[in-house]
Design a protein around this motif. Structure first.
Motif, short mmCIF file in Angstrom:
data_model
loop_
_atom_site.label_atom_id
_atom_site.label_comp_id
_atom_site.label_asym_id
_atom_site.label_seq_id
_atom_site.Cartn_x
_atom_site.Cartn_y
_atom_site.Cartn_z
N ALA A 13 0.82 -1.21 0.00
CA ALA A 13 0.00 0.00 0.00
C ALA A 13 0.86 1.26 0.00
O ALA A 13 0.56 2.23 -0.70
N LEU A 14 1.92 1.25 0.77
CA LEU A 14 2.79 2.41 0.84
C LEU A 14 3.57 2.63 -0.46
O LEU A 14 3.93 3.76 -0.80
N MET A 15 3.81 1.57 -1.21
CA MET A 15 4.52 1.69 -2.48
C MET A 15 3.73 2.56 -3.45
O MET A 15 4.28 3.46 -4.10
N LEU A 16 2.43 2.29 -3.57
CA LEU A 16 1.59 3.09 -4.47
C LEU A 16 1.51 4.53 -3.98
O LEU A 16 1.61 5.47 -4.77
N ALA A 17 1.33 4.72 -2.68
CA ALA A 17 1.26 6.08 -2.14
C ALA A 17 2.55 6.84 -2.36
O ALA A 17 2.54 8.04 -2.65
N SER A 18 3.69 6.15 -2.28
CA SER A 18 4.98 6.80 -2.46
C SER A 18 5.18 7.31 -3.88
O SER A 18 5.83 8.33 -4.09
N THR A 19 4.64 6.60 -4.87
CA THR A 19 4.78 7.05 -6.26
C THR A 19 3.91 8.27 -6.56
O THR A 19 4.21 9.03 -7.48
N VAL A 20 2.84 8.45 -5.81
CA VAL A 20 1.93 9.56 -6.04
C VAL A 20 2.34 10.81 -5.27
O VAL A 20 2.23 11.93 -5.78
N ALA A 21 2.82 10.65 -4.06
CA ALA A 21 3.18 11.80 -3.22
C ALA A 21 4.25 12.65 -3.89
O ALA A 21 5.10 12.15 -4.63
N ASP A 22 4.20 13.95 -3.63
CA ASP A 22 5.15 14.91 -4.20
C ASP A 22 6.25 15.18 -3.18
O ASP A 22 6.07 15.94 -2.23
N MET A 56 -1.76 16.79 -5.58
CA MET A 56 -2.78 17.74 -6.01
C MET A 56 -3.17 17.57 -7.48
O MET A 56 -4.06 18.27 -7.96
N MET A 57 -2.52 16.67 -8.19
CA MET A 57 -2.95 16.30 -9.53
C MET A 57 -3.46 14.87 -9.52
O MET A 57 -4.42 14.54 -10.21
N LEU A 58 -2.81 14.02 -8.73
CA LEU A 58 -3.23 12.64 -8.53
C LEU A 58 -3.65 12.47 -7.08
O LEU A 58 -3.01 13.01 -6.17
N PHE A 59 -4.71 11.69 -6.89
CA PHE A 59 -5.22 11.43 -5.54
C PHE A 59 -5.47 9.92 -5.44
O PHE A 59 -6.31 9.39 -6.17
N VAL A 60 -4.74 9.25 -4.59
CA VAL A 60 -4.90 7.80 -4.47
C VAL A 60 -5.35 7.44 -3.06
O VAL A 60 -4.88 8.00 -2.07
N THR A 61 -6.30 6.52 -3.00
CA THR A 61 -6.81 5.99 -1.74
C THR A 61 -6.81 4.47 -1.83
O THR A 61 -7.35 3.92 -2.78
N GLU A 62 -6.19 3.83 -0.85
CA GLU A 62 -6.16 2.36 -0.84
C GLU A 62 -6.58 1.86 0.54
O GLU A 62 -6.13 2.39 1.57
N ARG A 63 -7.45 0.87 0.55
CA ARG A 63 -7.95 0.28 1.79
C ARG A 63 -7.39 -1.14 1.92
O ARG A 63 -7.38 -1.89 0.95
N PHE A 64 -6.97 -1.49 3.13
CA PHE A 64 -6.47 -2.84 3.35
C PHE A 64 -6.84 -3.28 4.76
O PHE A 64 -6.92 -2.45 5.69
N PRO A 65 -7.12 -4.57 4.95
CA PRO A 65 -7.57 -5.06 6.27
C PRO A 65 -6.46 -4.97 7.31
O PRO A 65 -5.27 -5.12 7.00
#
Length: 374
Positions: A13-22, A56-65
């Motif tokens: 989950a953090l991998m995807l968030a890391s690619t989006v964050a500025d 602010m151009m890409l917004f990603v939300t991921e849910r995990f148990p």
């Protein structure tokens, strides 16, 4: 906030968030991930953690148990958090918030503390209100992106070329991209949103890359919705919003030649091999090669004063007028690599006109490559 989670799931989950964050923004919060823990009582199913990141151009939300002991939120630097979680051994990781926006990360034998930020500093995400979502094929949408994204312009001064045009009539979809020197276009059957009245939308390059990244993780269909300013993609666990480019895409149909005087059919792999060999000697960034078409023969040559000269010939079924033109070898290679067919057709008008590459059999695809001086 306090929860326990499997290390591998947390890392993904953090991998995807890391690619989006500025990570370079003057706003430190854009380099963060917002972690929100929700208990089973709140979700009426099971405990989960929601992971959000944006530039602010890409917004990603991921849910995990997760096994949530206490609900709450915290904002942490995603790059450092991701690197830390990636280095931890497999097993359960415990995350809890402390006073003054600090977080504690614990495993069986290790403990770390990271400085965070207040959750209310994190930007708000766009909501897909009054938007109709349609189920689309993840495979077809990924193909549209993969076969056109390479010719999106990276020149930030040409904002209208910094994305790909996405057109759809509800049953067929087309993706078009150009950087001013070449153009690629692919049309595939795709049951999806009807953009006929709108004339399509322009998806920025970064958005295309992240969309493809999400689609490659998903084997099933996805939900796609397009609003006035954002494109929304939803899967069972990931929601992605992409801010669309508001500037109109250029009238690309005017670039595609309407007629042809010369064309030749040949094997895609054989032509690719020749171009890659010629590319080795092609000079500098322009990678200019000379393509010469004569009855029965296709010739490729590269002349680099600093390296040497290369000449190649291929027997072809051609009996038309001769032609000699210069092209960027890299652009021709990119266009050919995006074609999934054994045989391709090269179409020419004159020596100062573009070359059009199409598959003999296969999807409705074409690559247009502008000529160069030789």
């Amino acid at each position: 906030m306090e929860f326990e989670i499997d290390q591998a799931s947390f890392q993904a989950a953090l991998m995807l968030a890391s690619t989006v964050a500025d990570h370079r923004s003057t706003m430190p919060v854009l380099g963060n991930v917002l972690l929100t823990a929700e208990s089973a009582a709140e979700t009426q199913e099971h405990g989960r953690v929601i992971c959000r990141a944006t530039d602010m151009m890409l917004f990603v939300t991921e849910r995990f148990p997760a096994d949530v002991h206490k609900s709450g939120s915290i904002s942490l630097a995603v790059r450092h958090l991701h690197h830390l979680i990636k280095t931890l051994p497999p097993g359960t990781v415990s995350v809890s918030s402390l006073d003054n926006h600090w977080a504690q990360i614990k495993t069986a034998r290790s403990e770390f503390r990271l400085m965070g930020m207040a959750e209310h500093d994190f930007p708000e995400f766009p909501e897909p209100t009054d938007i109709n979502f349609t189920e689309v094929s993840s495979r077809a949408l990924a193909q549209l992106i993969q076969r056109t994204v390479f010719s999106v312009s990276t020149d930030e001064a040409r904002l209208n070329l910094n994305g790909a045009l996405f057109e759809s009539d509800g049953s067929m979809a087309t993706m078009v991209s150009t950087d001013g020197h070449r153009l690629t276009k692919l049309t595939l059957p795709l049951a999806g949103p009807d953009l006929a009245e709108r004339g399509g939308v322009v998806i920025p390059r970064r958005g295309l890359i992240e969309l493809r990244r999400v689609l490659e993780r998903v084997g099933a269909d996805v939900q796609l919705g397009i609003g006035a300013e954002h494109l929304f993609l939803r899967t069972s666990t990931v929601h992605l919003a992409v801010k669309l480019i508001s500037i109109a895409f250029p009238p690309y149909r005017q670039v595609i030649p309407k007629s042809r005087q010369r064309f030749v059919d040949l094997g895609r792999k054989e032509l690719l091999s020749m171009l890659r060999q010629a590319q080795v000697l092609a000079p500098g960034i322009t990678a200019t090669i000379r393509l010469e078409l004569q009855p029965g023969t296709l010739k490729l040559s590269a002349d680099n004063p600093e390296l040497g000269v290369g000449n190649q010939e291929l027997d072809v079924d051609y009996d038309g007028e001769g032609l000699a033109a210069g092209f960027n070898a890299s652009y021709l290679i990119d266009g050919l690599e995006a074609i999934d067919a054994d045989q391709v057709r090269l179409e020419f008008q004159g020596e100062l006109d573009p070359c059009v590459i199409r598959p003999i059999d296969g999807p409705d695809y074409l690559a247009v490559v502008m000529p160069m001086r030789i």
